[in-house]
Design a protein around this motif. Structure first.
Motif, mmCIF file in Angstrom:
data_model
loop_
_atom_site.group_PDB
_atom_site.id
_atom_site.type_symbol
_atom_site.label_atom_id
_atom_site.label_comp_id
_atom_site.label_asym_id
_atom_site.label_seq_id
_atom_site.Cartn_x
_atom_site.Cartn_y
_atom_site.Cartn_z
ATOM 1 N N LEU A 1 25.171 6.224 10.671
ATOM 2 C CA LEU A 1 26.514 6.525 11.936
ATOM 3 C C LEU A 1 26.629 7.280 10.694
ATOM 4 C CD1 LEU A 1 28.319 3.443 12.987
ATOM 5 C CD2 LEU A 1 27.182 5.255 13.954
ATOM 6 N N VAL A 2 25.990 8.943 10.864
ATOM 7 C CA VAL A 2 26.350 9.725 10.003
ATOM 8 C C VAL A 2 25.717 11.570 10.664
ATOM 9 C CG1 VAL A 2 25.275 8.898 7.329
ATOM 10 C CG2 VAL A 2 23.973 10.052 9.388
ATOM 11 N N GLU A 3 26.492 12.918 10.469
ATOM 12 C CA GLU A 3 26.463 13.456 11.418
ATOM 13 C C GLU A 3 24.827 13.969 10.879
ATOM 14 O OE1 GLU A 3 30.926 15.512 11.245
ATOM 15 O OE2 GLU A 3 31.009 13.499 13.218
ATOM 16 N N ARG A 4 25.004 14.474 9.482
ATOM 17 C CA ARG A 4 23.873 15.426 8.973
ATOM 18 C C ARG A 4 23.149 14.074 7.929
ATOM 19 N NH1 ARG A 4 24.725 20.195 5.537
ATOM 20 N NH2 ARG A 4 26.120 18.363 5.000
ATOM 21 N N PRO A 5 21.863 13.874 9.053
ATOM 22 C CA PRO A 5 20.698 12.564 8.342
ATOM 23 C C PRO A 5 20.300 13.678 7.081
ATOM 24 C CG PRO A 5 20.593 12.581 10.992
ATOM 25 C CD PRO A 5 21.530 14.117 10.412
ATOM 26 N N LEU A 6 19.865 13.486 6.235
ATOM 27 C CA LEU A 6 19.794 13.917 5.040
ATOM 28 C C LEU A 6 18.011 13.058 4.323
ATOM 29 C CD1 LEU A 6 22.489 14.249 2.637
ATOM 30 C CD2 LEU A 6 21.609 15.633 3.971
ATOM 31 N N SER A 7 16.982 13.813 3.899
ATOM 32 C CA SER A 7 15.443 13.554 2.702
ATOM 33 C C SER A 7 16.164 13.734 1.845
ATOM 34 C CB SER A 7 15.175 13.840 4.035
ATOM 35 O OG SER A 7 13.872 13.696 3.622
ATOM 36 N N LEU A 8 16.036 13.078 0.681
ATOM 37 C CA LEU A 8 16.437 14.279 -0.915
ATOM 38 C C LEU A 8 15.091 13.331 -1.845
ATOM 39 C CD1 LEU A 8 19.893 13.141 -1.370
ATOM 40 C CD2 LEU A 8 18.514 15.682 -0.203
ATOM 41 N N SER A 9 14.367 14.423 -1.705
ATOM 42 C CA SER A 9 13.321 13.914 -3.104
ATOM 43 C C SER A 9 14.281 13.957 -4.337
ATOM 44 C CB SER A 9 12.287 15.323 -3.400
ATOM 45 O OG SER A 9 12.932 16.283 -3.988
ATOM 46 N N PRO B 1 0.258 -1.442 -0.172
ATOM 47 C CA PRO B 1 0.043 0.119 -0.117
ATOM 48 C C PRO B 1 1.273 1.407 0.466
ATOM 49 C CG PRO B 1 -0.661 -1.152 1.454
ATOM 50 C CD PRO B 1 0.586 -2.162 1.054
ATOM 51 N N GLU B 2 1.696 1.211 0.744
ATOM 52 C CA GLU B 2 2.432 2.458 1.321
ATOM 53 C C GLU B 2 3.717 2.997 -0.744
ATOM 54 O OE1 GLU B 2 3.459 -0.008 2.803
ATOM 55 O OE2 GLU B 2 2.308 0.380 4.735
ATOM 56 N N TYR B 3 4.189 1.676 -0.904
ATOM 57 C CA TYR B 3 4.963 1.578 -2.820
ATOM 58 C C TYR B 3 3.533 2.191 -3.551
ATOM 59 C CZ TYR B 3 7.482 0.977 -6.283
ATOM 60 O OH TYR B 3 8.049 0.892 -8.307
ATOM 61 N N LYS B 4 2.014 1.167 -3.668
ATOM 62 C CA LYS B 4 1.218 1.685 -4.427
ATOM 63 C C LYS B 4 1.114 3.212 -4.376
ATOM 64 C CE LYS B 4 -0.860 -2.173 -4.570
ATOM 65 N NZ LYS B 4 -2.353 -3.003 -4.436
ATOM 66 N N ALA B 5 0.363 3.835 -3.256
ATOM 67 C CA ALA B 5 0.534 5.381 -2.840
ATOM 68 C C ALA B 5 1.978 6.416 -3.695
ATOM 69 C CB ALA B 5 0.563 5.411 -1.338
ATOM 70 N N LEU B 6 3.220 5.878 -3.498
ATOM 71 C CA LEU B 6 4.268 7.022 -3.872
ATOM 72 C C LEU B 6 4.095 7.291 -5.100
ATOM 73 C CD1 LEU B 6 6.715 5.244 -1.580
ATOM 74 C CD2 LEU B 6 5.949 7.585 -1.241
ATOM 75 N N TRP B 7 3.595 5.745 -5.739
ATOM 76 C CA TRP B 7 3.804 5.456 -7.214
ATOM 77 C C TRP B 7 2.793 6.323 -8.005
ATOM 78 C CZ3 TRP B 7 0.147 2.872 -10.328
ATOM 79 C CH2 TRP B 7 0.354 2.705 -12.266
ATOM 80 N N ARG B 8 1.083 5.850 -7.576
ATOM 81 C CA ARG B 8 0.525 6.508 -7.529
ATOM 82 C C ARG B 8 0.467 8.552 -8.224
ATOM 83 N NH1 ARG B 8 -2.875 5.199 -3.843
ATOM 84 N NH2 ARG B 8 -3.091 3.131 -4.738
ATOM 85 N N ALA C 1 6.393 11.799 -6.383
ATOM 86 C CA ALA C 1 6.685 13.490 -5.490
ATOM 87 C C ALA C 1 6.734 13.412 -4.658
ATOM 88 C CB ALA C 1 4.784 13.981 -6.008
ATOM 89 N N GLY C 2 6.176 12.484 -3.333
ATOM 90 C CA GLY C 2 6.144 12.461 -1.993
ATOM 91 C C GLY C 2 7.150 11.304 -1.427
ATOM 92 N N TRP C 3 8.091 10.535 -2.486
ATOM 93 C CA TRP C 3 8.797 9.664 -2.078
ATOM 94 C C TRP C 3 9.961 10.553 -1.886
ATOM 95 C CZ3 TRP C 3 14.215 9.395 -4.326
ATOM 96 C CH2 TRP C 3 14.758 8.114 -3.564
ATOM 97 N N ARG C 4 10.856 9.967 -0.134
ATOM 98 C CA ARG C 4 12.056 10.715 0.227
ATOM 99 C C ARG C 4 12.138 9.427 0.240
ATOM 100 N NH1 ARG C 4 9.678 14.507 -1.363
ATOM 101 N NH2 ARG C 4 8.986 16.220 -0.388
ATOM 102 N N LEU C 5 14.576 9.721 -0.764
ATOM 103 C CA LEU C 5 14.989 8.888 0.170
ATOM 104 C C LEU C 5 16.114 9.962 1.537
ATOM 105 C CD1 LEU C 5 17.505 6.914 -0.405
ATOM 106 C CD2 LEU C 5 19.445 8.383 -1.355
#
Ligand SMILES: Nc1nc2c(c(=O)[nH]1)N[C@H]1C(S)=C(S)[C@@H](COP(=O)(O)O)O[C@H]1N2
Ligand SMILES: [Mo]
Length: 250
Positions: free
Chosen positions: A98-106, A78-85, A89-93
């Motif tokens: 163990l990183v000093e600066r966590p990232l969230s990238l579109s 269900p989560e993947y289908k929602a992102l695909w639909r 656009a709402g997906w984030r990597l």
């Protein structure tokens, strides 16, 4: 032999992960020869070259007409289908651990970073190969932006597909492969946005390794000190469940 790999002793670590090294190093004569400072330096140098060598890149006319999908061809959760639909656009990597600066990238942010293109051959252990042209963002600058902590030794890739029983697909690589120039997070195959069958919206290409290391449907990248606490402890879904080698170098 338990030389370990972090940014400070990358050279020692690269040498230590050479296939067959453990067995060889148990032999006292070999051990003595290897660890004389002079020889060790030469050996480390050569080993690094082996791990740092580039995978062969092919010409555009050698690209396979069809890049056969394998394993999961659609995560269908269900989560993947929602992102695909939503066209992802709402997906984030997420980049964490163990990183000093966590990232969230579109996807848009990833696409705006410097790209690399490479035409390489994918070799699946099931006995087929395909040549494809991948476009994506090298992993190294992303890890540099997130700033790995000193303890980080492996990069784990968490995927969107559930392989049954709540177990997700995942894979992991060491820092030698993570920093290899052909290790990219690919969002396009043969000049088209990655199809769902081949891992949309983003997949790993780690070109010196076999097919099962090429994690599709990336959701999260995690830097870790050790792999034995991650999922089944062997560093990857097929490593955990079918005894595949963690190091699948070609
Ligand atoms: N998330 C995820 N990644 C995966 C798999 C999978 O089932 N799920 N299969 C692996 C295997 S065994 C191969 S050969 C390749 C297949 O990639 P393709 O579907 O683009 O041909 O993806 C690898 N990565
Ligand atoms: Mo595979």
């Amino acid at each position: 032999m338990s030389l370990i790999l972090n940014r400070r002793n990358l050279i020692l670590g690269a040498a230590a992960t050479l296939a067959g090294c453990d067995r060889l190093a148990r032999n006292p004569t070999v051990r003595e020869a290897l660890f004389s400072a002079e020889n060790f330096h030469k050996w480390a140098q050569r080993s690094l070259m082996v791990r740092d060598a580039m995978a062969h890149e092919f010409r555009p006319d050698q690209i396979s007409p069809f890049f056969r999908p394998n394993g999961t061809a659609n995560p269908n959760t269900p989560e993947y289908k929602a992102l695909w639909r939503d066209g992802f656009a709402g997906w984030r990597l997420k980049i964490g651990g163990l990183v000093e600066r966590p990232l969230s990238l579109s996807l848009a942010q990833l696409r705006s970073l410097p790209h690399r293109e490479q035409i390489t051959r994918h070799d699946c252990v099931e006995g087929w190969s395909a040549i494809g042209k991948w476009r994506g963002v090298p992993l190294k600058p992303i890890l540099d932006a997130a700033r790995l902590r000193d303890g980080a030794r492996y990069i784990v890739f968490h995927c969107a597909d559930d392989m049954g029983g709540g177990k997700g697909y995942y894979e992991s690589i060491d820092l030698v492969d993570a920093f290899h120039p052909q290790t990219i997070l690919a969002f396009a195959l043969n000049d088209e946005p990655l199809r769902v069958a081949n891992g949309a919206p983003l997949r790993l290409r780690v070109e010196r390794q076999l097919g099962y290391k090429q994690a599709k449907y990336l959701m999260e990248i995690e830097a870790v000190a050790r792999l034995d606490h991650v999922y089944g402890g062997k560093g990857g879904f097929w490593e955990d469940h079918a005894g595949y080698d963690w190091y699948a170098g070609i």
